[in-house]
Design an enzyme around this catalytic site. Structure first.
Site, PDB file in Angstrom:
ATOM      1  N   HIS A  50      -5.623  -5.865  -9.950  1.00 49.93           N
ATOM      2  CA  HIS A  50      -5.702  -7.133  -9.225  1.00 49.93           C
ATOM      3  C   HIS A  50      -6.860  -7.025  -8.242  1.00 49.93           C
ATOM      4  O   HIS A  50      -6.991  -6.030  -7.536  1.00 49.93           O
ATOM      5  CB  HIS A  50      -4.389  -7.398  -8.491  1.00 49.93           C
ATOM      6  CG  HIS A  50      -4.527  -8.388  -7.384  1.00 49.93           C
ATOM      7  ND1 HIS A  50      -5.094  -9.632  -7.577  1.00 49.93           N
ATOM      8  CD2 HIS A  50      -4.217  -8.317  -6.062  1.00 49.93           C
ATOM      9  CE1 HIS A  50      -5.116 -10.268  -6.421  1.00 49.93           C
ATOM     10  NE2 HIS A  50      -4.596  -9.498  -5.489  1.00 49.93           N
ATOM     11  N   ASN A  54     -10.685 -12.931  -4.096  1.00 48.04           N
ATOM     12  CA  ASN A  54      -9.320 -12.630  -4.533  1.00 48.04           C
ATOM     13  C   ASN A  54      -8.674 -13.929  -5.017  1.00 48.04           C
ATOM     14  O   ASN A  54      -8.426 -14.838  -4.219  1.00 48.04           O
ATOM     15  CB  ASN A  54      -8.572 -12.039  -3.329  1.00 48.04           C
ATOM     16  CG  ASN A  54      -7.109 -11.722  -3.607  1.00 48.04           C
ATOM     17  OD1 ASN A  54      -6.522 -12.249  -4.533  1.00 48.04           O
ATOM     18  ND2 ASN A  54      -6.534 -10.880  -2.771  1.00 48.04           N
ATOM     19  N   CYS A  95       0.250 -12.118  -5.981  1.00 47.67           N
ATOM     20  CA  CYS A  95      -0.793 -11.304  -6.632  1.00 47.67           C
ATOM     21  C   CYS A  95      -0.275 -10.561  -7.854  1.00 47.67           C
ATOM     22  O   CYS A  95      -1.036 -10.231  -8.754  1.00 47.67           O
ATOM     23  CB  CYS A  95      -1.383 -10.315  -5.642  1.00 47.67           C
ATOM     24  SG  CYS A  95      -2.030 -11.138  -4.187  1.00 47.67           S
TER      25      CYS A  95
HETATM   26  O1  UT7 Z   1      -4.192  -9.744  -2.591  1.00 50.82           O
HETATM   27  C1  UT7 Z   1      -3.027  -9.477  -1.898  1.00 50.82           C
HETATM   28  C2  UT7 Z   1      -3.097  -8.261  -1.136  1.00 50.82           C
HETATM   29  N1  UT7 Z   1      -4.086  -8.366  -0.089  1.00 50.82           N
HETATM   30  C3  UT7 Z   1      -4.775  -7.299   0.187  1.00 50.82           C
HETATM   31  O2  UT7 Z   1      -4.636  -6.296  -0.458  1.00 50.82           O
HETATM   32  C4  UT7 Z   1      -5.696  -7.345   1.384  1.00 50.82           C
HETATM   33  C5  UT7 Z   1      -5.593  -6.057   2.124  1.00 50.82           C
HETATM   34  N2  UT7 Z   1      -6.337  -6.029   3.347  1.00 50.82           N
HETATM   35  C6  UT7 Z   1      -7.683  -6.114   3.421  1.00 50.82           C
HETATM   36  O3  UT7 Z   1      -8.337  -6.333   2.432  1.00 50.82           O
HETATM   37  C7  UT7 Z   1      -8.338  -5.876   4.758  1.00 50.82           C
HETATM   38  O4  UT7 Z   1      -7.365  -5.497   5.678  1.00 50.82           O
HETATM   39  C8  UT7 Z   1      -9.121  -7.106   5.287  1.00 50.82           C
HETATM   40  C9  UT7 Z   1     -10.390  -7.283   4.482  1.00 50.82           C
HETATM   41  C10 UT7 Z   1      -8.286  -8.344   5.218  1.00 50.82           C
HETATM   42  C11 UT7 Z   1      -9.511  -6.896   6.739  1.00 50.82           C
HETATM   43  O5  UT7 Z   1     -10.272  -5.718   6.859  1.00 50.82           O
HETATM   44  P1  UT7 Z   1      -9.908  -4.649   7.970  1.00 50.82           P
HETATM   45  O6  UT7 Z   1     -10.904  -3.595   7.854  1.00 50.82           O
HETATM   46  O7  UT7 Z   1      -8.470  -4.259   7.789  1.00 50.82           O
HETATM   47  O8  UT7 Z   1     -10.149  -5.450   9.298  1.00 50.82           O
HETATM   48  P2  UT7 Z   1      -9.106  -5.795  10.472  1.00 50.82           P
HETATM   49  O9  UT7 Z   1      -8.166  -6.873  10.046  1.00 50.82           O
HETATM   50  O10 UT7 Z   1      -8.542  -4.529  10.998  1.00 50.82           O
HETATM   51  O11 UT7 Z   1     -10.091  -6.389  11.559  1.00 50.82           O
HETATM   52  C12 UT7 Z   1     -11.139  -5.617  12.122  1.00 50.82           C
HETATM   53  C13 UT7 Z   1     -11.966  -6.504  13.025  1.00 50.82           C
HETATM   54  C14 UT7 Z   1     -11.147  -7.324  14.009  1.00 50.82           C
HETATM   55  O12 UT7 Z   1     -11.872  -7.410  15.202  1.00 50.82           O
HETATM   56  P3  UT7 Z   1     -11.524  -6.465  16.457  1.00 50.82           P
HETATM   57  O13 UT7 Z   1     -10.094  -6.755  16.776  1.00 50.82           O
HETATM   58  O14 UT7 Z   1     -11.734  -5.061  15.954  1.00 50.82           O
HETATM   59  O15 UT7 Z   1     -12.494  -6.883  17.472  1.00 50.82           O
HETATM   60  C15 UT7 Z   1     -11.086  -8.682  13.357  1.00 50.82           C
HETATM   61  O16 UT7 Z   1     -10.922  -9.723  14.296  1.00 50.82           O
HETATM   62  O17 UT7 Z   1     -12.709  -7.447  12.244  1.00 50.82           O
HETATM   63  C16 UT7 Z   1     -12.443  -8.768  12.727  1.00 50.82           C
HETATM   64  N3  UT7 Z   1     -12.478  -9.675  11.572  1.00 50.82           N
HETATM   65  C17 UT7 Z   1     -13.606 -10.250  11.160  1.00 50.82           C
HETATM   66  N4  UT7 Z   1     -14.875 -10.196  11.609  1.00 50.82           N
HETATM   67  C18 UT7 Z   1     -15.814 -10.897  10.930  1.00 50.82           C
HETATM   68  C19 UT7 Z   1     -11.459 -10.048  10.769  1.00 50.82           C
HETATM   69  N5  UT7 Z   1     -11.920 -10.859   9.821  1.00 50.82           N
HETATM   70  C20 UT7 Z   1     -13.253 -10.992  10.026  1.00 50.82           C
HETATM   71  C21 UT7 Z   1     -14.260 -11.714   9.372  1.00 50.82           C
HETATM   72  N6  UT7 Z   1     -15.518 -11.636   9.845  1.00 50.82           N
HETATM   73  N7  UT7 Z   1     -14.031 -12.458   8.286  1.00 50.82           N
END
Ligand code: UT7
Length: 333
Positions: A260, A290, A114
């Site tokens: 980014h 992204n 990135c």
């Molecule tokens: O570009 C390089 C750098 N990358 C970044 O900066 C990305 C940084 N991270 C993020 O953008 C976020 O962490 C994400 C968008 C990837 C994820 O969001 P989050 O709020 O951190 O969600 P999480 O990973 O903590 O997951 C929360 C819940 C989980 O379910 P449980 O365990 O709470 O039941 C996941 O399984 O959301 C679930 N989940 C989804 N649900 C529906 C994860 N992905 C999805 C999805 N659709 N696509």
């Protein structure tokens, strides 16, 4: 002192639009979840076989050359940033040299995910300042879609990423404008928190085939999302501040921050924590997701097209991602 400035920008995104609703037909996700957590509405994915990382890079480069009023033959060095090269080796820089029919100039491949475009711009800036090269083509391009896990198992990663390319022609100038400074960082302790582990020299294809383990997902990108998010918001703010301090500026002086496009929530967090107005930050992740090394040049190019970047403006580029690596650049346009 000789400086480098961006003489022209270009970008290319595939025509194929993939909406959040399209994704919810492939995996257990929803438009609501994706928009709420990331701000993304849709992204572009290459129709399999219809384009390549280098091919998209070439299209973006042609637009950048055109807008810079230059021919490919004016280019004396190529820097190509990507994490999704057409081949494991060689890197795509040489493919651009060949496709644009440029003489046998040097082509350097940058592997900083990135932060790739800002690293690549920094390399170009240094080469120009030392007088070694005059016109450098800097490209960031990614074809993520072919390598993503499009099942529910991969939803935490797959919904975020899109394909596309951006390019800049960076040229030498004696004017008092251009790239003021660049700031590059890395912290390998977090390498595995956002990585694609195999196949690689620590995990050759033979090994993967021999094991034939259907649960082996080492060849899909892995991201510890919330862990990355926490580091990102801290490092983005730090590295922007570093660029401002290095040039005796404050956040009020920024005309446009082009971060980014990792996640709209990250950009909003930075905007708030740095007390920037909405019109001081450019976001287009809603349309493209992204696109890693391509996200900054695509966004900067669109910002220029929309008249959001004017001569004399102070532009800040900032990135964070896998490595971890993070970087910023301050530019007097
Ligand atoms: O570009 C390089 C750098 N990358 C970044 O900066 C990305 C940084 N991270 C993020 O953008 C976020 O962490 C994400 C968008 C990837 C994820 O969001 P989050 O709020 O951190 O969600 P999480 O990973 O903590 O997951 C929360 C819940 C989980 O379910 P449980 O365990 O709470 O039941 C996941 O399984 O959301 C679930 N989940 C989804 N649900 C529906 C994860 N992905 C999805 C999805 N659709 N696509």
């Amino acid at each position: 002192m000789r400086k480098s400035r961006i003489a022209g920008m270009g970008y290319y995104v595939p025509e194929n639009v993939v909406t959040n609703d399209d994704l919810s037909k492939m995996m257990d996700t929803s438009d609501e979840w994706i928009q709420e957590r990331t701000g993304i509405k849709e992204r572009r994915w290459v129709v399999p076989g219809e384009d390549t990382t280098s091919g998209m890079g070439v299209k973006a480069a042609k637009m950048a050359l055109d807008r810079a009023g230059m021919q490919a033959s004016d280019i004396d060095f190529i820097v190509f940033a990507t994490l999704s090269p057409d081949y494991y080796f060689p890197g795509p820089g040489v493919q651009v040299q060949e496709a644009l029919g440029i003489d046998t100039v040097g082509a350097l491949d940058v592997r900083n995910q990135c932060s790739g475009f800002v690293y690549a711009l920094s390399v170009a800036d240094q080469f120009i300042k030392t007088g070694m090269y005059k016109n450098i083509l800097v490209i960031g391009s990614e074809l993520h879609s072919g390598g993503l896990d499009k099942t529910t198992r991969g939803r935490g990663v797959t919904v975020i990423f899109g394909d596309g390319a951006g390019a800049a022609v960076v040229t030498a100038t004696d004017e008092d404008r251009g790239v003021l400074s660049t700031h590059l960082h890395s912290e390998g302790a977090h390498a595995k928190e956002l990585a694609l582990i195999g196949p690689a020299t620590r995990r050759w294809v033979n090994e993967i085939i021999e094991e034939n383990d259907e649960n082996d997902i080492s060849y899909f990108p892995y991201m510890n999302g919330s862990y990355v998010f926490k580091h990102a918001v801290r490092r983005f703010a730090e590295v922007i501040q570093e660029a401002l301090v290095a040039n005796s500026c404050t956040s009020e002086d920024i005309d446009l921050l082009v971060p980014h496009q990792a996640n709209l929530r990250i950009a909003q967090f930075i905007q708030k924590s740095m007390r920037l107005r909405e019109d001081q930050v450019y976001n287009n992740i809603m349309k493209y997701g992204n696109t890693t090394a391509a996200s900054i040049p695509i966004a900067l190019c669109e910002a220029v097209e929309e008249g959001r970047v004017k001569e004399g403006d102070l532009i800040c580029l900032a990135a964070f991602g896998s490595g971890f690596t993070w970087a910023s650049a301050l530019i007097r346009w």
